[in-house]
Design a protein around this motif. Structure first.
Motif, short mmCIF file in Angstrom:
data_model
loop_
_atom_site.label_atom_id
_atom_site.label_comp_id
_atom_site.label_asym_id
_atom_site.label_seq_id
_atom_site.Cartn_x
_atom_site.Cartn_y
_atom_site.Cartn_z
N MET A 65 2.30 -1.89 63.88
CA MET A 65 3.25 -2.29 62.83
C MET A 65 4.54 -1.51 63.03
O MET A 65 4.52 -0.33 63.36
CB MET A 65 2.66 -2.00 61.45
N ARG A 66 5.66 -2.18 62.79
CA ARG A 66 6.97 -1.57 62.97
C ARG A 66 7.71 -1.49 61.63
O ARG A 66 7.49 -2.29 60.75
CB ARG A 66 7.79 -2.41 63.95
N ALA A 67 8.60 -0.50 61.55
CA ALA A 67 9.46 -0.31 60.37
C ALA A 67 8.63 -0.30 59.08
O ALA A 67 8.99 -0.94 58.10
CB ALA A 67 10.55 -1.37 60.33
N LEU A 68 7.55 0.45 59.10
CA LEU A 68 6.64 0.53 57.95
C LEU A 68 7.23 1.46 56.90
O LEU A 68 7.48 2.64 57.17
CB LEU A 68 5.27 1.02 58.41
N LYS A 69 7.50 0.94 55.72
CA LYS A 69 8.05 1.73 54.62
C LYS A 69 7.00 2.71 54.11
O LYS A 69 5.86 2.33 53.89
CB LYS A 69 8.48 0.81 53.46
N GLY A 76 8.69 13.92 47.28
CA GLY A 76 9.95 13.30 46.88
C GLY A 76 10.76 12.81 48.07
O GLY A 76 11.98 13.00 48.13
N ILE A 77 10.07 12.19 49.04
CA ILE A 77 10.75 11.64 50.22
C ILE A 77 10.32 10.19 50.43
O ILE A 77 9.23 9.80 50.03
CB ILE A 77 10.46 12.46 51.50
N ALA A 78 11.21 9.43 51.04
CA ALA A 78 10.90 8.02 51.35
C ALA A 78 11.67 7.63 52.60
O ALA A 78 12.71 8.20 52.91
CB ALA A 78 11.29 7.12 50.17
N GLY A 79 11.13 6.65 53.29
CA GLY A 79 11.79 6.16 54.50
C GLY A 79 10.92 5.16 55.21
O GLY A 79 10.15 4.43 54.56
#
Length: 173
Positions: A65-69, A76-79
């Protein structure tokens, strides 16, 4: 722990910038001072395929899987992860639409070559921490893919590396 709201979450990619140079991180992520150069454009071009979130591949017992959120409410991080390979195995997790269990293996793509500092490893370990929190599993290793040697470097997620991610994210907040 302080309550955080998602709009206050740090960008996961900022961990690498902060670990490399806190001033660089502040310029990019707080003051929004950024200018592309040939290195960043080259890196963007290398990442094009990895950021196609619509492309899911099955290679034997591996689902790619690519660009998995991803997100960690604790840190407190996201990306997003460039690539996560899910390898079939008895210790893994169930994936919707697939039979069996799969173990996540995050892969972060970098344009150049391996650095002497651990800034790239920290970003990758932070991705693993996000995945662990989201998928309720333990991830032991991942890989950094460097464009110059065109090779993967396997990274073990040690307690020392995980603790440094926690320290760095606390400093960034």
């Amino acid at each position: 722990m302080t309550e955080r709201f998602e709009e206050d979450y740090l960008q996961l990619s900022g961990i690498q910038h902060y670990a490399f140079c806190p001033r660089q991180w502040a310029l990019i992520h707080i003051e929004n001072k950024w200018a592309d150069n040939w290195r960043t454009v080259s890196g963007t071009n290398m990442h094009k395929r990895t950021h196609d979130s619509n492309k899911i591949e099955k290679r034997g017992d591996t689902i790619v899987m690519r660009a998995l959120k991803v997100v960690s409410h604790t840190l407190g991080i996201a990306g997003e992860c460039d690539v996560v390979e899910f390898e079939k195995g008895s210790d893994g997790i169930e994936l919707n639409g697939y039979i069996g269990k799969y173990m996540p293996f995050p892969i972060e793509y970098k344009r150049g070559k391996a650095k002497y500092s651990d800034c790239d490893k920290l970003q990758l370990a932070a991705q693993a921490i996000c995945l662990e929190e989201m998928l309720l599993c333990k991830i032991h290793c991942g890989a950094l893919f460097y464009g110059e040697p065109h090779r993967r470097l396997d990274i073990e997620f040690t307690d020392k590396l995980r603790n440094k991610v926690i320290t760095v994210t606390k400093e960034m907040h």
